[in-house]
Design an enzyme around this catalytic site. Structure first.
Site, mmCIF file in Angstrom:
data_model
loop_
_atom_site.group_PDB
_atom_site.id
_atom_site.type_symbol
_atom_site.label_atom_id
_atom_site.label_comp_id
_atom_site.label_asym_id
_atom_site.label_seq_id
_atom_site.Cartn_x
_atom_site.Cartn_y
_atom_site.Cartn_z
ATOM 1 N N LYS A 83 -13.833 12.273 -67.283
ATOM 2 C CA LYS A 83 -14.009 10.953 -66.664
ATOM 3 C C LYS A 83 -15.366 10.849 -65.950
ATOM 4 C CE LYS A 83 -10.430 10.747 -63.985
ATOM 5 N NZ LYS A 83 -9.793 12.041 -64.190
ATOM 6 N N PHE A 105 -7.625 12.145 -61.423
ATOM 7 C CA PHE A 105 -6.433 12.350 -62.243
ATOM 8 C C PHE A 105 -6.295 11.243 -63.295
ATOM 9 C CE2 PHE A 105 -4.217 14.851 -58.577
ATOM 10 C CZ PHE A 105 -4.995 15.935 -58.852
ATOM 11 N N ALA A 126 -6.596 13.458 -54.916
ATOM 12 C CA ALA A 126 -5.962 12.327 -55.595
ATOM 13 C C ALA A 126 -4.438 12.449 -55.577
ATOM 14 C CB ALA A 126 -6.460 12.220 -57.023
ATOM 15 N N ARG A 182 -17.253 10.674 -56.446
ATOM 16 C CA ARG A 182 -16.844 11.530 -55.329
ATOM 17 C C ARG A 182 -17.795 12.727 -55.185
ATOM 18 N NH1 ARG A 182 -10.883 13.054 -56.820
ATOM 19 N NH2 ARG A 182 -11.709 12.651 -58.892
ATOM 20 N N THR A 223 -18.073 12.526 -66.599
ATOM 21 C CA THR A 223 -19.124 12.523 -67.608
ATOM 22 C C THR A 223 -19.240 11.145 -68.257
ATOM 23 O OG1 THR A 223 -18.640 14.873 -67.936
ATOM 24 C CG2 THR A 223 -19.959 13.799 -69.625
ATOM 25 N N PHE A 225 -15.338 14.915 -78.723
ATOM 26 C CA PHE A 225 -15.580 16.352 -78.761
ATOM 27 C C PHE A 225 -16.026 16.697 -80.180
ATOM 28 C CE2 PHE A 225 -13.931 18.574 -74.913
ATOM 29 C CZ PHE A 225 -13.738 17.439 -74.151
ATOM 30 N N LYS A 254 -13.467 26.199 -60.895
ATOM 31 C CA LYS A 254 -13.881 25.138 -61.768
ATOM 32 C C LYS A 254 -15.373 24.962 -61.912
ATOM 33 C CE LYS A 254 -13.824 20.425 -59.852
ATOM 34 N NZ LYS A 254 -13.004 19.339 -59.411
ATOM 35 N N TRP A 282 -21.615 13.474 -73.166
ATOM 36 C CA TRP A 282 -21.978 14.868 -72.984
ATOM 37 C C TRP A 282 -23.178 15.218 -73.866
ATOM 38 C CZ3 TRP A 282 -21.743 19.569 -75.795
ATOM 39 C CH2 TRP A 282 -21.777 20.732 -75.006
#
Lengths: 554, 554
Positions: free
Chosen positions: B70, B300, B272, B93, B72, B380, B104, B408
């Site tokens: 999201k 989320f 979230a 954020r 990206t 992807f 992460k 991406w």
């Protein structure tokens, strides 16, 4: 007289680019934080400057509850050098958030001798303390994560020495039990928080000679012991690269200005008991590279602050101080002469004379390091001419120059005589700095040397548990290092009620702890508070934001 | 393909003054933090701009372990609007330090769609999280100090609900006992740390409409209860002025840039689950004042993130979103269609079709708020044309536009079709935002509405302890407020294994807690992790500084 913050907020500050320019730095050389703060990357400071400037330490007599105004004298002295066009740079410690909300308010000088922007320096500033708290927290989390996992290093959960740290006065965190809550909550064990200024990372941060040295020192931190008694280091926990990542910007000195427009590096703030109590070596080096006179300060009285400045910071950093200013106040000498705090308002020349032995001892101690002293009598409005003459006379007795200074009421103008006296000493070239003791030798022999020569003690007693720990530390490679003695700041002895210049006493070392990353061994002579509490009415209660400006921060 | 940090570090960034200028801000309007970050004071942003820009929410399907990109997509979409010369502003954020060292890595987009300087944004940034941690710690210290003193508010030490907070993954701090160590160590009691993103102060920070509203909200925080069951607030502890002092600069939105040179406000980062999971209202408002299109993101899947964005943030902030982008990936729909994670590499059109019911449900949900949706298929390299056609067909079935995007690999260029589709929706003017429920009404009725209409549940069961707490909260003035449901992100239900579009299930509310300062009540449907742990091999292990640059942060 307006309050400190009123004076500071009414000042017209120069853009930080102009301050930088005054010491030869262009806009591209600095990293701005707002319009009045900047960081100066280490390599920029290193690549500049010709002959290093003259280094002047500001230290003091044993402090009283009110504080003797060393920071205020430091700012005023630097501003006086500016008025004399001596291209000065001031180097001070950063304030810690905890005490600001606890009891003491701001720590950036006072009156007309302050570093500004005062409230930004006193609050988050450029985030250095936060970066140190984060690096400390990361190491703690990785240590407990290792315990929780198969514990391949066989760490003894009862022998962990790495505490947690937060930059807040919070007594409820002093002694805690962590790791509760069952199988996924970690390994239960005793723990406790120290305030960030007491973190070994703060001491390391202030002694590191660049990022590589920082990383190497972080790696040597001892976090605890294995079940067979071997030290476990931060390097063994694979935490050091990430800790360095968290500290890589913080390590660059912070540039601000005084009310007199003097460039000031305010950087690093280690405790003066369990650490060495001076601003970062990086900042002092930057000052020496960029300025002709560098005024810096050591915490507490000269028995603690100056001794550690000379024996730890100057030794590690290869610094050669040119002069030392010993700050005294009539009030402090009266208290050292036996006057109670509530009777300080009345003239008492006899008490000043009696208490001046304390000042004399500190002056003589400074000379033991080969550094010529000048006494600064930091004037209070209640001082009488006869009291000031008593201090001056006591200095004459031991061949020391004493000068009255009024940094609080007069700023740099109030410190011109002091600057001239210090300049004479610098120009005399009589400084010949040497540490008090060589690093080679047993820990006890070094403790004895400091106790006898600086404190005037008859010797050192080592409690049994401390003796056992000394044996262990010497065995694991911490013999030929300086000692850092944590002692009451109120007395030469380890008894805060023995004022003046006590004799016939011994120092008792109760606990010994390694600061292997910083590179010294800490010897505690009593209960040392590394996590302060809040007052019954914390200073925080009076603070607020009004029309975007901070009120109630003093 | 180079790594995210390699791409970010190889980019040539514009000076932050140039980015500011592109949205009409002069050098004096911003507070620089280094050369590529700045804060924009609230009153500057408020005083600018004509008609507010169009607000576009980026949300997504139920996420899988890999994340659906999201952030990206948000960055790529904003950069595409820039290529279309639509004067966009991105609002995201701020990352939290804990997860970065935990598992992460970075959280600033990826590939050619990132906000930069990536490593600074991911590390201390402008210190907002530290300021929030400090304000949280101050309130905790003042609470325990009050307990330790005569406790004039008669606080029940067993009924304290204000935890401690630190921005680190540290499971050993989840459940602790504080106040040990005897008479001077405070009052012994059970306690625990949450990560800073889970602090109520973070939620307040992200909803506050200026400093005065911030202070009022802080004052309403409930820290615990007295022995006779009355709520005790932060205001009663006299902590609020000082907390506001600590937050007064942090509240100003942070301006950075994307790799495409789009201005980006990255500000605030609440969880979230127990909070509303969007960047600060202050930043979104600044974006709307300064830009013509504002792209923002909710955490989320849309069942949690979009619902809270609409029912909490837009309601409180008076925002009127013009469009919503629902991000889906072929991988996520396949997992929702029953494919195991290690089989995602093979084409499976049937699984995509089966899983697309999840996407359909989220699209229909977004429409319930009167906001027109566009589906972004975040491409992807393993996706096949047949799989993508299956997603598109599922969208056609419900009259939704689906567009393939490649943020991406392609940056803004890869999102031009998406930007055009969103622009059409904006231009259509069909948006007519409304919250799902009015604030007036019982807490249970609002929980029922969200559960039935958004989750597709048959209803809500309330555990006995939660029912008692709901009674108390409604009695003390927390009835007519929005609800914030903490639920697994992996399913519409409260069972993470029920993928796709489950039906015939009920939601169980196990615990209810007040966020009185934020202005909502949190309903937890299971154990909610508010203090993560470190992984067996934490991401921190691979990090280091090489020649002054961060390595190993992804």
């Amino acid at each position: 007289m307006p309050s400190d913050i009123e004076i500071a907020q009414s000042a017209t500050l120069q853009p930080i680019q102009a301050i930088a320019e005054s010491i030869g730095l262009g806009a591209a050389d600095i990293v701005p934080f707002g319009h009045h703060k900047a960081k100066v990357p280490l390599d920029v400071a290193r690549s500049r400057g010709g002959a290093p400037g003259a280094l002047v330490l500001v230290t003091g007599v044993n402090p009283t509850a009110a504080g003797e105004g060393k920071s205020t004298v430091s700012v005023g002295l630097a501003d006086a050098f500016k008025l004399r066009e001596r291209n000065p740079v001031l180097c001070l410690r950063e304030p810690s958030l905890g005490p600001i909300f606890g009891i003491k308010g701001g720590a950036a000088g006072g009156g007309w001798s302050q570093v500004v922007p005062m409230e930004e320096i006193n609050l988050h500033f450029t985030g250095d303390f936060h970066a140190i708290s984060s690096a400390h927290a990361l190491l703690a989390a990785m240590l407990d994560n290792h315990l929780y996992r198969p514990n391949s290093l066989d760490i003894d959960p009862t022998a962990i020495t790495w505490p947690r740290a937060v930059d807040m006065n919070d007594r409820a965190l002093r002694s805690i039990v962590v790791g509760l809550g069952g199988r996924t909550g970690g390994v239960p064990r005793q723990d406790g928080f120290v305030i960030t200024a007491a973190s070994e990372i703060m001491a390391i941060f202030c002694l590191a000679d660049g990022l590589e040295d920082l990383e190497a020192r972080l790696g040597r931190i001892i976090v605890g012991y294995s079940r067979d008694g071997e030290p476990i280091t931060a390097a063994q926990l694979d935490a050091v690269g990430a800790m360095t990542v968290l500290l890589k910007d913080a390590i660059n000195p912070n540039l601000v200005q005084t009310l007199g427009g003097t460039p000031a590096f305010v950087h690093g703030g280690p405790f003066a008991n369990i650490a060495h109590g001076c601003n970062s070596l990086a900042a002092t080096r930057a000052g020496l590279a960029l300025g002709d006179v560098v005024v810096t300060e050591a915490g507490f009285g000269a028995d603690l602050g100056a001794e550690k400045f000379f024996d730890i910071k100057c030794r590690f950093g290869g610094l050669e101080p040119a002069a030392a200013v010993v700050v005294a106040t009539v009030r402090a000498l009266k208290m050292n002469g036996g006057v109670a705090k509530d009777a300080l308002g009345s003239e008492d020349v006899a008490a000043v004379r009696a208490g001046a032995v304390n000042l004399q001892a500190h002056v003589e101690n400074v000379r033991r390091f080969g550094v010529p002293p000048v006494v600064a009598i930091n004037r209070f409005t209640s001082d009488t001419p006869a009291e000031i003459e008593a201090v001056t006379a006591a200095c004459r007795e031991i061949g020391a120059t004493a000068v009255v200074a009024d940094p609080w009421g007069g700023g740099g103008e109030g410190c011109l005589d002091l600057a001239d006296a210090v300049q004479s000493v610098i120009d005399s070239g009589e400084a010949d700095y040497r540490p008090l003791y060589p690093t080679e030798g047993s820990l006890v022999s070094k403790l004895e040397t400091v106790a006898r020569e600086i404190y005037g003690a008859d010797g050192v007693d080592v409690a049994p548990a401390a003796a056992t720990e000394i044996e262990r530390l010497e065995r694991i490679g911490l013999r030929d290092v300086p000692v850092c003695i944590a002692k009451t700041q109120y007395s030469f002895s380890d008894d805060p009620t023995l004022l003046g210049r006590p004799s016939g006493f011994r120092i008792t070392v109760r606990e010994v702890t390694p600061s292997a990353g910083a590179g010294f061994v800490v010897a505690k002579t009593g209960a040392v508070m590394t996590m302060p509490g809040l007052a019954a009415r914390p200073a925080a209660v009076g603070m607020e934001v009004v029309d975007g400006a901070v009120r109630g921060l003093f």
